[in-house]
Each structure stands twice: as C-alpha cells, then as structure tokens.
Design an enzyme around this catalytic site. Sequence first.
Site, PDB file in Angstrom:
ATOM      1  N   LYS A 147      44.311  51.859  45.358  1.00  0.00           N
ATOM      2  CA  LYS A 147      42.545  51.281  44.665  1.00  0.00           C
ATOM      3  C   LYS A 147      42.055  53.002  44.989  1.00  0.00           C
ATOM      4  O   LYS A 147      42.063  53.138  46.203  1.00  0.00           O
ATOM      5  CB  LYS A 147      42.404  50.256  45.607  1.00  0.00           C
ATOM      6  CG  LYS A 147      40.747  49.894  44.982  1.00  0.00           C
ATOM      7  CD  LYS A 147      41.951  48.661  43.452  1.00  0.00           C
ATOM      8  CE  LYS A 147      41.123  48.068  42.737  1.00  0.00           C
ATOM      9  NZ  LYS A 147      41.488  47.220  41.515  1.00  0.00           N
TER      10      LYS A 147
ATOM     11  N   ASP B  39      39.039  49.308  37.029  1.00  0.00           N
ATOM     12  CA  ASP B  39      38.494  47.889  37.050  1.00  0.00           C
ATOM     13  C   ASP B  39      36.604  47.937  37.351  1.00  0.00           C
ATOM     14  O   ASP B  39      36.359  48.339  36.298  1.00  0.00           O
ATOM     15  CB  ASP B  39      38.667  48.913  39.302  1.00  0.00           C
ATOM     16  CG  ASP B  39      38.257  47.446  39.843  1.00  0.00           C
ATOM     17  OD1 ASP B  39      39.424  45.895  40.255  1.00  0.00           O
ATOM     18  OD2 ASP B  39      37.110  47.034  40.443  1.00  0.00           O
TER      19      ASP B  39
HETATM   20  P1  NAD Z   1      33.635  44.058  34.582  1.00  0.00           P
HETATM   21  O1  NAD Z   1      33.026  45.310  35.330  1.00  0.00           O
HETATM   22  O2  NAD Z   1      34.407  44.467  33.259  1.00  0.00           O
HETATM   23  O3  NAD Z   1      32.929  43.279  34.916  1.00  0.00           O
HETATM   24  C1  NAD Z   1      31.965  42.701  35.789  1.00  0.00           C
HETATM   25  C2  NAD Z   1      31.382  41.393  35.492  1.00  0.00           C
HETATM   26  O4  NAD Z   1      30.395  41.535  36.852  1.00  0.00           O
HETATM   27  C3  NAD Z   1      29.797  41.751  34.802  1.00  0.00           C
HETATM   28  O5  NAD Z   1      29.552  41.034  33.765  1.00  0.00           O
HETATM   29  C4  NAD Z   1      28.233  42.068  35.608  1.00  0.00           C
HETATM   30  O6  NAD Z   1      27.700  41.766  35.223  1.00  0.00           O
HETATM   31  C5  NAD Z   1      29.512  40.518  36.908  1.00  0.00           C
HETATM   32  N1  NAD Z   1      28.153  40.790  37.887  1.00  0.00           N
HETATM   33  C6  NAD Z   1      28.404  41.487  38.919  1.00  0.00           C
HETATM   34  N2  NAD Z   1      27.410  41.130  39.828  1.00  0.00           N
HETATM   35  C7  NAD Z   1      27.093  40.151  39.643  1.00  0.00           C
HETATM   36  C8  NAD Z   1      26.298  38.931  40.538  1.00  0.00           C
HETATM   37  N3  NAD Z   1      25.964  39.020  41.279  1.00  0.00           N
HETATM   38  N4  NAD Z   1      26.885  37.388  39.915  1.00  0.00           N
HETATM   39  C9  NAD Z   1      27.006  37.265  39.187  1.00  0.00           C
HETATM   40  N5  NAD Z   1      27.531  38.149  38.101  1.00  0.00           N
HETATM   41  C10 NAD Z   1      27.837  39.495  38.513  1.00  0.00           C
HETATM   42  O7  NAD Z   1      34.507  44.006  35.869  1.00  0.00           O
HETATM   43  P2  NAD Z   1      35.850  43.255  36.254  1.00  0.00           P
HETATM   44  O8  NAD Z   1      37.809  44.467  35.183  1.00  0.00           O
HETATM   45  O9  NAD Z   1      36.225  41.976  35.113  1.00  0.00           O
HETATM   46  O10 NAD Z   1      36.083  42.599  37.459  1.00  0.00           O
HETATM   47  C11 NAD Z   1      35.516  41.762  37.366  1.00  0.00           C
HETATM   48  C12 NAD Z   1      36.244  41.371  38.903  1.00  0.00           C
HETATM   49  O11 NAD Z   1      37.940  41.675  38.906  1.00  0.00           O
HETATM   50  C13 NAD Z   1      36.823  42.245  40.014  1.00  0.00           C
HETATM   51  O12 NAD Z   1      36.565  41.724  41.038  1.00  0.00           O
HETATM   52  C14 NAD Z   1      38.171  43.129  40.233  1.00  0.00           C
HETATM   53  O13 NAD Z   1      38.472  43.701  40.880  1.00  0.00           O
HETATM   54  C15 NAD Z   1      38.684  42.071  39.537  1.00  0.00           C
HETATM   55  N6  NAD Z   1      39.837  42.139  38.552  1.00  0.00           N
HETATM   56  C16 NAD Z   1      39.935  43.086  37.470  1.00  0.00           C
HETATM   57  C17 NAD Z   1      40.964  43.468  36.863  1.00  0.00           C
HETATM   58  C18 NAD Z   1      40.885  44.304  35.389  1.00  0.00           C
HETATM   59  O14 NAD Z   1      42.045  44.063  34.553  1.00  0.00           O
HETATM   60  N7  NAD Z   1      39.746  44.370  35.308  1.00  0.00           N
HETATM   61  C19 NAD Z   1      41.940  43.524  36.953  1.00  0.00           C
HETATM   62  C20 NAD Z   1      42.515  41.900  38.537  1.00  0.00           C
HETATM   63  C21 NAD Z   1      41.030  42.495  39.266  1.00  0.00           C
END
Ligand code: NAD
Length: 367
Positions: free
Chosen positions: A57, A97
């Site tokens: 990561k 991410d």
């Molecule tokens: P992103 O940046 O696209 O979205 C994150 C979202 O979380 C946004 O809508 C943001 O406003 C919201 N957020 C942040 N702080 C918040 C809070 N305090 N309360 C409510 N909402 C809040 O990121 P993403 O890629 O969607 O990733 C989200 C999660 O999924 C992370 O934990 C990431 O590690 C995990 N993840 C992502 C992927 C991927 O393919 N993108 C794959 C596996 C896991």
Amino acid sequence: MGAWVFTGYRVQHNKARGPYKGGVRYHPSVDLDEVKALAAWMTFKTAVVDIPYGGAKGGVVCDPKRLSSGEVERLTRRYTAMIMDEIGPFKDVPAPDVGTDAQVMAWMMDTYSSLKGYSVPEVVTGKPIALGGSYGREEATGKGVAVCAREAAKKIGLRLKGATLAVQGYGKVGYWSAEALVEMGCKLIAVTDAGGGAYNPKGLDPRGLKEHERRSGSVSGYEGAEGISNEELFQLECDILVPAALENQISEEVASNVNAKIISEGANGPTTPGADKILYEKGVVVIPDILANAGGVTVSYFEWVQNLNRDRWPLETVNARLEGKMVSAFKAVSDLAEREGVSMRTSAYMLAVGKVAEAQSQLGLFP
Ligand code: NAD
C-alpha cells in the site's frame, strides 16, 4: 515561492504469492501505521480471492481537495519518481484508493514509462480506458460488495426486492455498491459522506444522488431528502449496511446500536475488533473487508493480465469472471465459517493466512 514538502510512503508486506499489489491513498490523516495495516490487508485479500499477488500500500499525506489538478499531477510524478526502483509490473503494482483516481494512475504510468523510455501500462492498474484500463474496473469493488451482500441475503433468507440499504461514503466504492444493490432490487434509504448525509425512507435514486454530489461536493441537500449523520445512519432499521468510507467507523458503541441484518464492508477496516465481537454476538452477518471489497483488486488483476497480453476483454467477460471469483470466494469463506463455528472474518483469515503460509513454506529460504 518556496517548495512544498509532502510526506509519502510505500509499504510492501508480503510477496510469497506474487508481486506486491495495493492502492495509493491521498488523505491528510495518512500515516505509516495506517499504510502498514492497509498493506497487510492486501496480502490477505489477494489470497482470499486467490489471485497471484502479494500485498502493499502507499500513501501521501495531503488533502487533494485543496490542491489544484496541476499540484496533484506534480505531487504524483514526484512520488512515483521517488518509489521508481521499488515498483514495477513484476515487483509492485500500485492502484487507486481514497483520494486517487484513474487520472492519478495515468500520471504514475506516464512518469514510470518516461523514466524507462518505453510504455509500461502494466505498472499500475485502475488506469483510464484509453491507456489500457479495463472495462468494469471502476465499478468492480462496489459490484463485489453487492455480490457478497446478495449471497449473504440468500443464506439468511432475505429477499433483495425491497430490502433497505444504507451506505456510508459515496465515493468510488459507496456509489457503485449502491448502484449495484439497487439494480438487484434494494431500496437505498440513506447515504452519508464527508460533507453530510441524505435520508429518504421512500428511496433515493443512486444516479441522481451521484450527480447532485458531483455538482455540489456532497450528498447533503439532495432534493426530497432529509439530512442524516453517520451515527443516525448506523442506527437505522435497515437490511443491508455498507460502510464505504474509512477505517474504524463502527466502534463498540456504534455496534451495539446497529439494526442492520447484513454488513458488507466496502471500506478497509471499518469495524473495530471490539465492535466485530458485538456484531457477531448480535447475529449480524458481517462480510469482512478482505472478502467484500476484493472485487477491485480482482479486476485490477484482470487489467494487469490484459496489459501483459496487450489484449482487451469485453465488459461482459470482465463482469462474468468477477462474479465467478466473488461467488466462489464467498462460498469458501462461508462454508469454512459454518464448519468451524466462527465468524466469516475469522474464516476469511483462516483461509488467507493458510494460503500465504503454504506458499511461504514451499518457497523456503534463500540463500
Ligand atoms: P473515495 O475517495 O472515492 O470515497 C471516499 C468517500 O468517503 C467519500 O464519499 C467521502 O466523502 C467519504 N467520507 C470520508 N470521510 C467520511 C466521514 N467521516 N463520514 C462519512 N463519509 C466520509 O474512496 P474509495 O475508493 O471509495 O474508498 C473507500 C474505502 O474503500 C476505503 O477504505 C478504501 O481503502 C476502500 N477500498 C477501495 C477500493 C477501490 O477500488 N477504490 C477497493 C477496496 C477497498
């Protein structure tokens, strides 16, 4: 003008089963411990869905929302140049991410390729389609979250038609999870993000809500919806809950008030260990992150395979293979949980740690 200095990390956890693989996070609260934890999760996630990768990561401490596109580009190019010798298609393959996207991956690929002197699309995944990105990558994590929730619903005899859904976080994972589950028949009743929330017991339109979020920067203020906080969202009477924001959102206190039947963990580490125990005792089916959100890395793997073969698969092929991987991983984890009388999180780790240990011991030690 003085130069800005940003702190960045790349952590490589284990490569017994294949090249290191893992996303890059741009967020103000990134620190070394978080990146280490996320790298270890990747090792076990790739093992659960049985794709030939290890775990890694990366992260840069910054707030991309407060940076211009040019600033994000320069930061990305410098970060890539600094980790140039550590990454590579057969060494360590980054992906998006929180706070990073296909454009950031394009800049990483271009920086790496420019320094090599030839095009190396397979050095990162989650690229734009025009640069060798895979059809279906953007929605893959959310689709996987939805497939797991659907399989869990089948097991507990919950009908998806009309089942209520609440989602925390409306970024890449939250939005596509909502979209896929609504397509399966669920009713989206609440969403929160960093800027607020939207609640409508009659149902929210996932696409309309996304358009509103794109325009205004938050789901808050969506037409016909009331505001809702994270605390209220987690307490809602609903069938399926998808945490898709950040770590440690479901604490012990939150867990004791959860009224959902199924939690499909879109985010990495959204549930604290104490909360996990409470949810298990309450009989809530928790589909652990290393299974539920593994759809993203699965299609990242498909993208890498396509790039290495200079090939492109149609969307239907990507989706059918993703579905196959997720359903068989869900079955393996859920069967083992039943056989051993443990939670699905414990059984997912039993499977994953077993696979990594087997590979590590068969490799032996060199020299
Ligand atoms: P992103 O940046 O696209 O979205 C994150 C979202 O979380 C946004 O809508 C943001 O406003 C919201 N957020 C942040 N702080 C918040 C809070 N305090 N309360 C409510 N909402 C809040 O990121 P993403 O890629 O969607 O990733 C989200 C999660 O999924 C992370 O934990 C990431 O590690 C995990 N993840 C992502 C992927 C991927 O393919 N993108 C794959 C596996 C896991």
